[in-house]
Write an enzyme that holds these catalytic residues in place. Structure first.
Site, PDB file in Angstrom:
ATOM      1  N   ASP A 182      42.887  40.356  39.960  1.00 25.24           N
ATOM      2  CA  ASP A 182      41.271  39.261  39.621  1.00 25.24           C
ATOM      3  C   ASP A 182      41.580  38.246  40.178  1.00 25.24           C
ATOM      4  O   ASP A 182      41.969  36.893  40.083  1.00 25.24           O
ATOM      5  CB  ASP A 182      42.057  38.739  37.811  1.00 25.24           C
ATOM      6  CG  ASP A 182      40.650  38.234  36.843  1.00 25.24           C
ATOM      7  OD1 ASP A 182      40.087  38.304  38.213  1.00 25.24           O
ATOM      8  OD2 ASP A 182      41.055  38.063  35.931  1.00 25.24           O
ATOM      9  N   HIS A 210      39.008  41.364  37.910  1.00 26.22           N
ATOM     10  CA  HIS A 210      39.142  41.243  36.810  1.00 26.22           C
ATOM     11  C   HIS A 210      38.249  42.247  35.116  1.00 26.22           C
ATOM     12  O   HIS A 210      38.675  42.087  34.060  1.00 26.22           O
ATOM     13  CB  HIS A 210      37.565  40.259  36.898  1.00 26.22           C
ATOM     14  CG  HIS A 210      37.301  39.289  35.197  1.00 26.22           C
ATOM     15  ND1 HIS A 210      38.245  38.610  34.757  1.00 26.22           N
ATOM     16  CD2 HIS A 210      36.665  39.170  34.379  1.00 26.22           C
ATOM     17  CE1 HIS A 210      38.191  38.452  33.835  1.00 26.22           C
ATOM     18  NE2 HIS A 210      36.423  38.481  33.794  1.00 26.22           N
ATOM     19  N   SER A 212      38.642  36.978  29.420  1.00 28.14           N
ATOM     20  CA  SER A 212      37.381  36.356  30.055  1.00 28.14           C
ATOM     21  C   SER A 212      36.956  35.640  29.042  1.00 28.14           C
ATOM     22  O   SER A 212      37.641  34.713  28.581  1.00 28.14           O
ATOM     23  CB  SER A 212      36.606  37.757  30.253  1.00 28.14           C
ATOM     24  OG  SER A 212      35.559  36.836  31.317  1.00 28.14           O
TER      25      SER A 212
END
Length: 383
Positions: free
Chosen positions: A323, A356, A150
């Site tokens: 995601d 995610h 991320s």
């Protein structure tokens, strides 16, 4: 069991920031795991995401429930094996887990007040520069790899551009070359929830001995919705009512507008309450802004291929099919730009249902890819 020991390093020299401001007399919290070999060739820097810290692996002695946020990935015998690699986690400047941030004393103020709203804007580029300075102090010139998921993946990408000669590999997980407008919008709604909380006081809530918990709760709830896939939310919660409510209202739909009735509501409120108890509101604003600002292609007219021409590292990129916050298409943009530059790239798209958050979970296929990649890195650096 891997025992973690928090450490801190002080920097008296000012750090020039991307904004044109600077920060002086700052501290960076960090942890290390494993042993640095004699050649100093087996170091791996792990960069953290929004609400995480330098505590990436292991547990604190005497604290059973203190696992590092990536403990399934990092440790003895794990995909990033601390019996082979020397792993470093550094808490980013501006965070609220030990490194200098808004809740620390501002050395430029004679009255001894904390920075609060006066803490300077920080960017991914600033974090990478600070990390490089800490590695200098540790005597590590070249990293075997930089890894992150991320926002941490953005830092890993930043390393390849700012210090292309200081790392051999970059492992970028569930990340993107920049945020989409939709992502920026989610961040802005979360920030507005915080700054409009009556307890925020323009960011100087410390002086009023209050915390804008209502805003933090809502910000976390918004974020958490985006981290999970629709499939996972339906599987875990569906339209289930809390058992007490269902029993009390059986055969009736006369529900209150104030009470928590659905399981998903209860879950989100729990996550929001927990987050508001440990995270700093100004830190949240700073870090989400850093997310928004990251865009290495901006200086190249939006051309990512030109932006990544400076990179020399070998790459592993991973994404997850469900995601939607950092969609696989964003990782493929990076892959294409690297291939356009004839860089060595491996890419895996994992069909995991978790959204995610999948990058934090123990998925055998995902971990298998990472393990295989680091086995190759280990052979390359001789460990």
């Amino acid at each position: 069991m891997l025992i973690a020991t928090p450490q801190s390093m002080h920097f008296a020299e000012p750090l020039a920031l991307t904004s044109g401001a600077s920060i002086r007399a700052y501290d960076l919290s960090f942890e290390t795991y494993g042993t640095l070999n004699a050649e100093r060739s087996n170091a791996v820097l792990v960069c953290h995401a929004l609400n995480a810290s330098h505590h990436v692996a292991g547990v604190y002695e005497g604290q059973a429930k203190s696992e590092g946020w990536w403990h399934s990935m990092i440790g003895p015998g794990k995909p990033l094996d601390t019996e082979r690699f020397f792993v470093i986690g550094i808490n980013n400047l501006g965070s609220c887990f030990g490194s200098t941030g808004p809740m620390h004393t501002n050395p430029d103020r004679a009255d001894g007040q904390v920075y609060g709203a006066d803490f300077p804007v920080v960017t991914v580029e600033d974090w990478v520069n600070a990390q490089a300075l800490l590695l200098d102090r540790l005597g590590i010139q070249t990293l075997a790899a930089v890894m992150g998921g991320s926002l941490g993946g953005m830092q890993a990408l930043g390393w390849t551009l700012q210090y292309p000669d200081r790392l051999r590999h970059a492992v970028v997980v569930a990340s993107a070359p920049n945020l989409t407008a939709e992502n920026i919008a989610f961040n802005e709604v979360a920030r507005r929830a915080i700054v409009t909380d009556p307890d925020f006081h323009g960011g100087n809530f410390y002086q009023h001995s209050v915390v804008p918990k209502r805003g933090l709760r809502i910000a976390r709830m918004i974020g958490h919705i985006t981290y999970l896939s629709d499939d996972v939310m339906n599987e875990k919660f569906g339209r289930q009512l809390r058992s007490a409510v269902a029993g009390a209202n059986e055969g009736s739909y006369l529900y209150s507008t104030q009470e928590v009735e659905f399981q998903i509501e209860s879950y989100l409120r729990y996550q929001g309450d927990k987050f508001a108890d440990y995270f700093d509101a100004n830190t949240y604003l700073l870090i989400t802004r850093a997310l928004d600002y990251f865009d290495p292609a901006r200086e190249h007219g939006g051309n990512l291929t030109k932006a990544l021409a400076a990179a020399k590292a070998k790459f592993l990129l991973l994404s997850f099919a469900t995601d939607w916050r950092f969609a696989p298409a964003r990782s493929r943009e990076i892959v294409k730009a690297l291939l356009d530059n004839q860089r060595e790239v491996s890419y895996a798209e994992i069909d995991a249902p978790h959204g995610h958050d999948a990058f934090l979970l123990d998925d055998a296929r995902y971990h298998g890819v990472v393990r295989a990649y680091f086995n190759n890195v280990a052979q390359e650096v001789g460990v």
